[in-house]
Design a protein around this motif. Structure first.
Motif, PDB file in Angstrom:
ATOM      1  N   ASP A  66       0.818  -1.221   0.000  1.00 23.85           N
ATOM      2  CA  ASP A  66       0.000   0.000   0.000  1.00 23.85           C
ATOM      3  C   ASP A  66       0.849   1.267   0.000  1.00 23.85           C
ATOM      4  O   ASP A  66       0.562   2.240   0.688  1.00 23.85           O
ATOM      5  CB  ASP A  66      -0.963   0.019   1.200  1.00 23.85           C
ATOM      6  CG  ASP A  66      -2.131  -0.924   1.010  1.00 23.85           C
ATOM      7  OD1 ASP A  66      -2.561  -1.090  -0.157  1.00 23.85           O
ATOM      8  OD2 ASP A  66      -2.606  -1.488   2.006  1.00 23.85           O
ATOM      9  N   ILE A  68       1.551   2.837  -2.977  1.00 22.12           N
ATOM     10  CA  ILE A  68       1.262   3.525  -4.234  1.00 22.12           C
ATOM     11  C   ILE A  68      -0.246   3.461  -4.458  1.00 22.12           C
ATOM     12  O   ILE A  68      -0.901   2.512  -4.026  1.00 22.12           O
ATOM     13  CB  ILE A  68       2.021   2.861  -5.411  1.00 22.12           C
ATOM     14  CG1 ILE A  68       1.902   3.673  -6.695  1.00 22.12           C
ATOM     15  CG2 ILE A  68       1.567   1.431  -5.625  1.00 22.12           C
ATOM     16  CD1 ILE A  68       2.785   3.169  -7.814  1.00 22.12           C
ATOM     17  N   GLU A  69      -0.780   4.490  -5.089  1.00 21.79           N
ATOM     18  CA  GLU A  69      -2.209   4.458  -5.408  1.00 21.79           C
ATOM     19  C   GLU A  69      -2.437   3.378  -6.457  1.00 21.79           C
ATOM     20  O   GLU A  69      -1.667   3.238  -7.405  1.00 21.79           O
ATOM     21  CB  GLU A  69      -2.666   5.820  -5.934  1.00 21.79           C
ATOM     22  CG  GLU A  69      -2.659   6.889  -4.864  1.00 21.79           C
ATOM     23  CD  GLU A  69      -3.153   8.227  -5.385  1.00 21.79           C
ATOM     24  OE1 GLU A  69      -3.396   8.361  -6.600  1.00 21.79           O
ATOM     25  OE2 GLU A  69      -3.298   9.135  -4.556  1.00 21.79           O
ATOM     26  N   TYR A  70      -3.505   2.631  -6.289  1.00 24.28           N
ATOM     27  CA  TYR A  70      -3.784   1.511  -7.174  1.00 24.28           C
ATOM     28  C   TYR A  70      -3.967   1.946  -8.619  1.00 24.28           C
ATOM     29  O   TYR A  70      -3.531   1.256  -9.542  1.00 24.28           O
ATOM     30  CB  TYR A  70      -5.010   0.740  -6.696  1.00 24.28           C
ATOM     31  CG  TYR A  70      -4.799  -0.012  -5.405  1.00 24.28           C
ATOM     32  CD1 TYR A  70      -3.546  -0.149  -4.829  1.00 24.28           C
ATOM     33  CD2 TYR A  70      -5.866  -0.597  -4.748  1.00 24.28           C
ATOM     34  CE1 TYR A  70      -3.357  -0.843  -3.653  1.00 24.28           C
ATOM     35  CE2 TYR A  70      -5.693  -1.299  -3.558  1.00 24.28           C
ATOM     36  CZ  TYR A  70      -4.430  -1.420  -3.016  1.00 24.28           C
ATOM     37  OH  TYR A  70      -4.244  -2.109  -1.855  1.00 24.28           O
ATOM     38  N   SER A  71      -4.585   3.088  -8.815  1.00 28.17           N
ATOM     39  CA  SER A  71      -4.812   3.559 -10.187  1.00 28.17           C
ATOM     40  C   SER A  71      -3.473   3.843 -10.880  1.00 28.17           C
ATOM     41  O   SER A  71      -3.269   3.456 -12.035  1.00 28.17           O
ATOM     42  CB  SER A  71      -5.692   4.799 -10.188  1.00 28.17           C
ATOM     43  OG  SER A  71      -5.128   5.824  -9.384  1.00 28.17           O
ATOM     44  N   GLU A  72      -2.585   4.506 -10.180  1.00 22.10           N
ATOM     45  CA  GLU A  72      -1.278   4.801 -10.759  1.00 22.10           C
ATOM     46  C   GLU A  72      -0.516   3.515 -11.049  1.00 22.10           C
ATOM     47  O   GLU A  72       0.112   3.363 -12.101  1.00 22.10           O
ATOM     48  CB  GLU A  72      -0.454   5.693  -9.821  1.00 22.10           C
ATOM     49  CG  GLU A  72       0.896   6.034 -10.388  1.00 22.10           C
ATOM     50  CD  GLU A  72       1.713   6.944  -9.496  1.00 22.10           C
ATOM     51  OE1 GLU A  72       2.883   7.157  -9.849  1.00 22.10           O
ATOM     52  OE2 GLU A  72       1.204   7.434  -8.481  1.00 22.10           O
ATOM     53  N   ASP A 125     -10.746  12.889  -9.379  1.00 24.34           N
ATOM     54  CA  ASP A 125     -10.156  12.137  -8.274  1.00 24.34           C
ATOM     55  C   ASP A 125     -11.207  11.261  -7.596  1.00 24.34           C
ATOM     56  O   ASP A 125     -10.937  10.114  -7.244  1.00 24.34           O
ATOM     57  CB  ASP A 125      -9.510  13.073  -7.255  1.00 24.34           C
ATOM     58  CG  ASP A 125      -8.170  13.610  -7.728  1.00 24.34           C
ATOM     59  OD1 ASP A 125      -7.619  13.043  -8.706  1.00 24.34           O
ATOM     60  OD2 ASP A 125      -7.688  14.593  -7.129  1.00 24.34           O
ATOM     61  N   ARG A 128     -11.760   8.375  -9.800  1.00 25.22           N
ATOM     62  CA  ARG A 128     -10.589   7.499  -9.735  1.00 25.22           C
ATOM     63  C   ARG A 128     -10.594   6.673  -8.453  1.00 25.22           C
ATOM     64  O   ARG A 128     -10.342   5.467  -8.471  1.00 25.22           O
ATOM     65  CB  ARG A 128      -9.313   8.345  -9.831  1.00 25.22           C
ATOM     66  CG  ARG A 128      -8.036   7.560  -9.869  1.00 25.22           C
ATOM     67  CD  ARG A 128      -6.861   8.461 -10.194  1.00 25.22           C
ATOM     68  NE  ARG A 128      -6.755   9.617  -9.326  1.00 25.22           N
ATOM     69  CZ  ARG A 128      -6.091   9.623  -8.167  1.00 25.22           C
ATOM     70  NH1 ARG A 128      -5.474   8.543  -7.752  1.00 25.22           N
ATOM     71  NH2 ARG A 128      -6.036  10.725  -7.445  1.00 25.22           N
ATOM     72  N   PHE A 129     -10.908   7.315  -7.320  1.00 30.54           N
ATOM     73  CA  PHE A 129     -10.956   6.602  -6.045  1.00 30.54           C
ATOM     74  C   PHE A 129     -12.062   5.547  -6.031  1.00 30.54           C
ATOM     75  O   PHE A 129     -11.903   4.474  -5.443  1.00 30.54           O
ATOM     76  CB  PHE A 129     -11.122   7.571  -4.877  1.00 30.54           C
ATOM     77  CG  PHE A 129      -9.917   8.456  -4.664  1.00 30.54           C
ATOM     78  CD1 PHE A 129      -8.630   7.973  -4.805  1.00 30.54           C
ATOM     79  CD2 PHE A 129     -10.079   9.795  -4.329  1.00 30.54           C
ATOM     80  CE1 PHE A 129      -7.530   8.787  -4.609  1.00 30.54           C
ATOM     81  CE2 PHE A 129      -8.981  10.632  -4.132  1.00 30.54           C
ATOM     82  CZ  PHE A 129      -7.700  10.119  -4.277  1.00 30.54           C
ATOM     83  N   GLU A 132     -10.710   2.630  -7.932  1.00 29.43           N
ATOM     84  CA  GLU A 132      -9.747   1.935  -7.083  1.00 29.43           C
ATOM     85  C   GLU A 132     -10.459   1.086  -6.033  1.00 29.43           C
ATOM     86  O   GLU A 132     -10.094  -0.071  -5.805  1.00 29.43           O
ATOM     87  CB  GLU A 132      -8.815   2.932  -6.383  1.00 29.43           C
ATOM     88  CG  GLU A 132      -7.784   3.548  -7.272  1.00 29.43           C
ATOM     89  CD  GLU A 132      -6.883   4.514  -6.536  1.00 29.43           C
ATOM     90  OE1 GLU A 132      -6.982   4.629  -5.293  1.00 29.43           O
ATOM     91  OE2 GLU A 132      -6.068   5.176  -7.204  1.00 29.43           O
ATOM     92  N   GLU A 133     -11.458   1.674  -5.380  1.00 30.38           N
ATOM     93  CA  GLU A 133     -12.176   0.966  -4.327  1.00 30.38           C
ATOM     94  C   GLU A 133     -12.930  -0.237  -4.882  1.00 30.38           C
ATOM     95  O   GLU A 133     -12.930  -1.310  -4.280  1.00 30.38           O
ATOM     96  CB  GLU A 133     -13.155   1.922  -3.630  1.00 30.38           C
ATOM     97  CG  GLU A 133     -13.809   1.324  -2.392  1.00 30.38           C
ATOM     98  CD  GLU A 133     -14.691   2.340  -1.700  1.00 30.38           C
ATOM     99  OE1 GLU A 133     -15.773   1.934  -1.236  1.00 30.38           O
ATOM    100  OE2 GLU A 133     -14.307   3.519  -1.619  1.00 30.38           O
ATOM    101  N   ALA A 136     -10.179  -2.930  -5.841  1.00 29.73           N
ATOM    102  CA  ALA A 136      -9.015  -3.042  -4.954  1.00 29.73           C
ATOM    103  C   ALA A 136      -8.550  -4.482  -4.772  1.00 29.73           C
ATOM    104  O   ALA A 136      -7.352  -4.776  -4.881  1.00 29.73           O
ATOM    105  CB  ALA A 136      -9.316  -2.400  -3.602  1.00 29.73           C
TER     106      ALA A 136
END
Length: 152
Positions: A66, A68-72, A125, A128-129, A132-133, A136
């Motif tokens: 955890d 790095i952001e998952y999207s990146e 954002d 994007r979140f 990611e959620e 995940a």
């Protein structure tokens, strides 16, 4: 046949042989130089491929930790896999990297993001979140799988 003609033909033959030897030697040098260049290019490509595989593993490890952001991570891994093993993006569990990329590719990045209005960036954002959620668990599983994957 006169002697002078015999010597003229012998000298002409020696000149022809010398020219042919020179031509053959030049062609051998050209071929060996081409071979050296090809070997150097292949070594460079192999090193580049190994570096990309190493980067994929580091990014996957960062996902597992955890860091790095998952999207990146998905965008970066997808970009690297495009060069290393594009066929993996069609296979489970690695397909998630392609899926996240497709859901986020319309979003501006880097300088374009900085030049975009703040409210629009916040809206992106949020989107994007949510992506990611939603994904995940799949992303974490894919990251673990890609980190342990044996590339050809």
């Amino acid at each position: 046949m006169p002697v002078w003609l015999q010597w003229t033909l012998i000298i002409a033959g020696l000149i022809a042989i010398t020219c042919l030897i020179w031509f053959i030697r030049n062609q051998m040098n050209v071929l060996s130089e081409g071979r050296r260049r090809q070997e150097k290019a292949e070594a460079f490509q192999a090193k580049r491929r190994e570096d990309m595989i190493g980067s994929i593993r580091v990014i996957a490890m960062a996902v597992e930790e955890d860091q790095i952001e998952y999207s990146e991570a998905c965008l970066r891994i997808k970009g690297l896999l495009d060069h290393v093993a594009p066929h993996l993006l069609e296979e489970a569990p690695f397909r998630i990297f392609q899926t996240v990329h497709e859901k986020l590719e319309h979003m501006p990045t880097h300088r374009a993001r900085q030049a975009t209005e703040t409210r629009f960036v916040e809206k992106m954002d949020k989107e994007r979140f949510e992506v990611e959620e939603t994904h995940a668990d799949e992303i974490r599983r894919a990251a673990t799988a890609i980190r342990h994957h044996q590339f050809d």
